[in-house]
Every structure is written in C-alpha cells, then in structure tokens.
Motif scaffolding. Sequence first.
Motif, short mmCIF file in Angstrom:
data_model
loop_
_atom_site.label_atom_id
_atom_site.label_comp_id
_atom_site.label_asym_id
_atom_site.label_seq_id
_atom_site.Cartn_x
_atom_site.Cartn_y
_atom_site.Cartn_z
N VAL A 14 20.98 6.73 -2.71
CA VAL A 14 20.19 5.78 -1.97
C VAL A 14 20.67 5.75 -0.53
N GLU A 15 19.73 5.92 0.40
CA GLU A 15 20.08 5.90 1.82
C GLU A 15 19.08 5.04 2.58
N GLN A 16 19.54 4.42 3.64
CA GLN A 16 18.70 3.64 4.54
C GLN A 16 18.28 4.54 5.70
N ILE A 17 17.01 4.51 6.08
CA ILE A 17 16.57 5.21 7.28
C ILE A 17 16.74 4.25 8.44
N GLU A 18 17.51 4.65 9.41
CA GLU A 18 17.84 3.77 10.54
C GLU A 18 16.79 3.84 11.64
N ASP A 19 16.67 2.78 12.39
CA ASP A 19 15.85 2.69 13.59
C ASP A 19 14.37 3.02 13.37
N VAL A 20 13.81 2.55 12.26
CA VAL A 20 12.39 2.77 11.99
C VAL A 20 11.60 1.91 12.97
N GLN A 21 10.69 2.54 13.72
CA GLN A 21 9.90 1.81 14.70
C GLN A 21 8.59 1.30 14.11
N SER A 22 7.93 2.11 13.29
CA SER A 22 6.72 1.66 12.62
C SER A 22 6.36 2.63 11.50
N ILE A 23 5.58 2.12 10.57
CA ILE A 23 5.05 2.92 9.47
C ILE A 23 3.57 2.59 9.37
N VAL A 24 2.73 3.63 9.21
CA VAL A 24 1.30 3.42 9.10
C VAL A 24 0.82 4.03 7.78
N ILE A 25 0.15 3.21 6.99
CA ILE A 25 -0.48 3.68 5.75
C ILE A 25 -1.98 3.67 6.02
N LYS A 26 -2.59 4.87 6.01
CA LYS A 26 -4.00 5.00 6.35
C LYS A 26 -4.85 4.96 5.09
N THR A 27 -5.93 4.17 5.15
CA THR A 27 -6.91 4.10 4.07
C THR A 27 -8.31 4.22 4.69
N PRO A 28 -9.33 4.50 3.89
CA PRO A 28 -10.68 4.59 4.46
C PRO A 28 -11.14 3.28 5.13
N LYS A 29 -10.67 2.15 4.66
CA LYS A 29 -11.10 0.87 5.22
C LYS A 29 -10.28 0.44 6.43
N GLY A 30 -9.14 1.09 6.66
CA GLY A 30 -8.30 0.73 7.80
C GLY A 30 -6.85 1.11 7.56
N ASN A 31 -5.98 0.66 8.44
CA ASN A 31 -4.57 1.02 8.38
C ASN A 31 -3.69 -0.21 8.16
N TYR A 32 -2.65 -0.04 7.34
CA TYR A 32 -1.62 -1.05 7.18
C TYR A 32 -0.46 -0.60 8.06
N VAL A 33 -0.11 -1.42 9.04
CA VAL A 33 0.92 -1.05 10.00
C VAL A 33 2.13 -1.96 9.81
N PHE A 34 3.27 -1.34 9.53
CA PHE A 34 4.53 -2.06 9.41
C PHE A 34 5.31 -1.83 10.70
N ASP A 35 5.62 -2.87 11.44
CA ASP A 35 6.45 -2.75 12.64
C ASP A 35 7.89 -3.08 12.27
N ALA A 36 8.81 -2.26 12.74
CA ALA A 36 10.24 -2.48 12.51
C ALA A 36 10.56 -2.73 11.03
N ALA A 37 10.03 -1.90 10.16
CA ALA A 37 10.26 -2.04 8.72
C ALA A 37 11.62 -1.49 8.33
N GLU A 38 12.12 -1.97 7.20
CA GLU A 38 13.33 -1.41 6.61
C GLU A 38 12.88 -0.41 5.55
N VAL A 39 13.41 0.81 5.63
CA VAL A 39 13.01 1.85 4.70
C VAL A 39 14.23 2.39 3.98
N THR A 40 14.15 2.41 2.65
CA THR A 40 15.21 2.94 1.81
C THR A 40 14.67 4.15 1.06
#
Length: 112
Positions: free
Chosen positions: A22-48
């Motif tokens: 298990v590792e943490q990804i450091e300094d994540v600025q944003s994550i975008v999950i694209k769907t046909p209806k739109g995008n889910y945008v995570f700002d400054a998320a924690e990612v493992t």
Amino acid sequence: MLPGNINPRQMKAMMKKLGMNVEQIEDVQSIVIKTPKGNYVFDAAEVTVMTMQGSVSYQIQGNPRFEAAAVEIPAEDITMVAAQANVSEEKAKAALVASKGDIAEAIMQLAS
C-alpha cells in the motif's frame, strides 16, 4: 494480538507477508472521472494505491464536484432550426443549447 494494538510498522510487515503493498500518491492536484453525463472532479484528493496478488486498486478520498457535460449540437440541427424558424444560425444554436438539443422545443421557442 488485537487489531487495535498493532502499530503501523507491524501492520505494514503483516501486509507485506500477505503479498500486499500500500502506497500513498503524494501531491495529487486533481482527479477527473469522465462519464457521458459529465465529469466528477476531485480537487486535492488523497489517493492510495494497493497492490495485492498482481491486482492494483486505487482508493480516492475527497469531495467531488460534478460538472455537467456540454450539449453537443450537430451543425445540421443548427441549420435546420435556423431555416424552420427563419433566424440566424447563432440564434438557432442558442435556442438548441437552451433546449438541450431538442429541435422541436428550440423551433417553438424561436417562433414565439
């Protein structure tokens, strides 16, 4: 030993014995999950990232915001609405965007 009595170093050693990493990804600025209806945008998320028996999983922690997808209006629809309502293509496109691509509704808006 109870799970509450295990320190993080012991937990990591146990996980390694089980083939887990298990590792943490450091300094994540944003994550975008694209769907046909739109995008889910995570700002400054924690990612493992967890690797177990060759399978990799990602865990995202954060609060997403939803950005609706822009309606794509085909050029043929704009031309048809402009001709039917006897208006410019700019007005036809604006009416189609407002009606979310509904040709009949756009023509009715422009005719009234």
